[in-house]
Motif scaffolding. Structure first.
Motif, PDB file in Angstrom:
ATOM      1  N   ARG A 176       0.810  -1.398  -0.123  1.00  0.00           N
ATOM      2  CA  ARG A 176       0.065   0.390   0.068  1.00  0.00           C
ATOM      3  C   ARG A 176       0.824   0.690  -0.136  1.00  0.00           C
ATOM      4  O   ARG A 176       0.371   2.554  -0.801  1.00  0.00           O
ATOM      5  N   PHE A 177       1.839   0.936   0.492  1.00  0.00           N
ATOM      6  CA  PHE A 177       2.676   2.364   1.265  1.00  0.00           C
ATOM      7  C   PHE A 177       3.835   2.327   0.220  1.00  0.00           C
ATOM      8  O   PHE A 177       4.969   3.676   0.192  1.00  0.00           O
ATOM      9  N   TRP A 178       4.420   1.594  -0.385  1.00  0.00           N
ATOM     10  CA  TRP A 178       5.606   1.627  -1.316  1.00  0.00           C
ATOM     11  C   TRP A 178       5.111   2.277  -2.411  1.00  0.00           C
ATOM     12  O   TRP A 178       4.715   1.593  -3.051  1.00  0.00           O
ATOM     13  N   GLU A 179       5.974   2.655  -3.228  1.00  0.00           N
ATOM     14  CA  GLU A 179       6.362   2.624  -4.610  1.00  0.00           C
ATOM     15  C   GLU A 179       6.759   1.720  -5.367  1.00  0.00           C
ATOM     16  O   GLU A 179       7.451   0.486  -4.955  1.00  0.00           O
ATOM     17  N   ARG A 180       6.319   1.127  -6.681  1.00  0.00           N
ATOM     18  CA  ARG A 180       6.655  -0.016  -6.891  1.00  0.00           C
ATOM     19  C   ARG A 180       7.537  -0.198  -7.187  1.00  0.00           C
ATOM     20  O   ARG A 180       8.071  -1.629  -7.019  1.00  0.00           O
ATOM     21  N   ARG A 181       9.281   0.697  -7.417  1.00  0.00           N
ATOM     22  CA  ARG A 181       9.837   1.015  -7.969  1.00  0.00           C
ATOM     23  C   ARG A 181      10.997   0.203  -6.483  1.00  0.00           C
ATOM     24  O   ARG A 181      12.024  -0.568  -6.157  1.00  0.00           O
ATOM     25  N   MET A 182      10.300   0.340  -5.364  1.00  0.00           N
ATOM     26  CA  MET A 182      10.617   0.373  -4.319  1.00  0.00           C
ATOM     27  C   MET A 182      10.522  -1.379  -3.220  1.00  0.00           C
ATOM     28  O   MET A 182      11.479  -2.147  -3.458  1.00  0.00           O
TER      29      MET A 182
END
Length: 73
Positions: free
Chosen positions: A36-42
């Protein structure tokens, strides 16, 4: 993004959820929080670290959550 920073952040999330009495619920909570809270790249970089370095540096509960709910991430 620095992988060691991602590992530290993921472990902090894991430490929060580790206090839950239901381990399955804790594992799901860790995975859902990251989703939910992390960007896709992360998320992609953390999963690449899991693949290439077998999750080196990740706490056991965080590692278990990533392995159990990889498809969610």
């Amino acid at each position: 993004m620095n992988t060691s920073n991602l590992v530290c952040m993921a472990n902090r999330i894991g430490q929060f959820f580790a206090s839950m009495p239901d381990r399955d619920e804790a594992l799901m909570g860790i995975a859902q929080h990251i989703q939910r809270f992390w960007e896709r790249r992360m998320r992609a970089e953390l999963l690449a670290h899991l693949e290439s370095n077998h999750g080196e540096g990740l706490d056991a509960i965080t590692l278990d959550a990533l392995r159990a709910h990889r498809d969610l991430l």
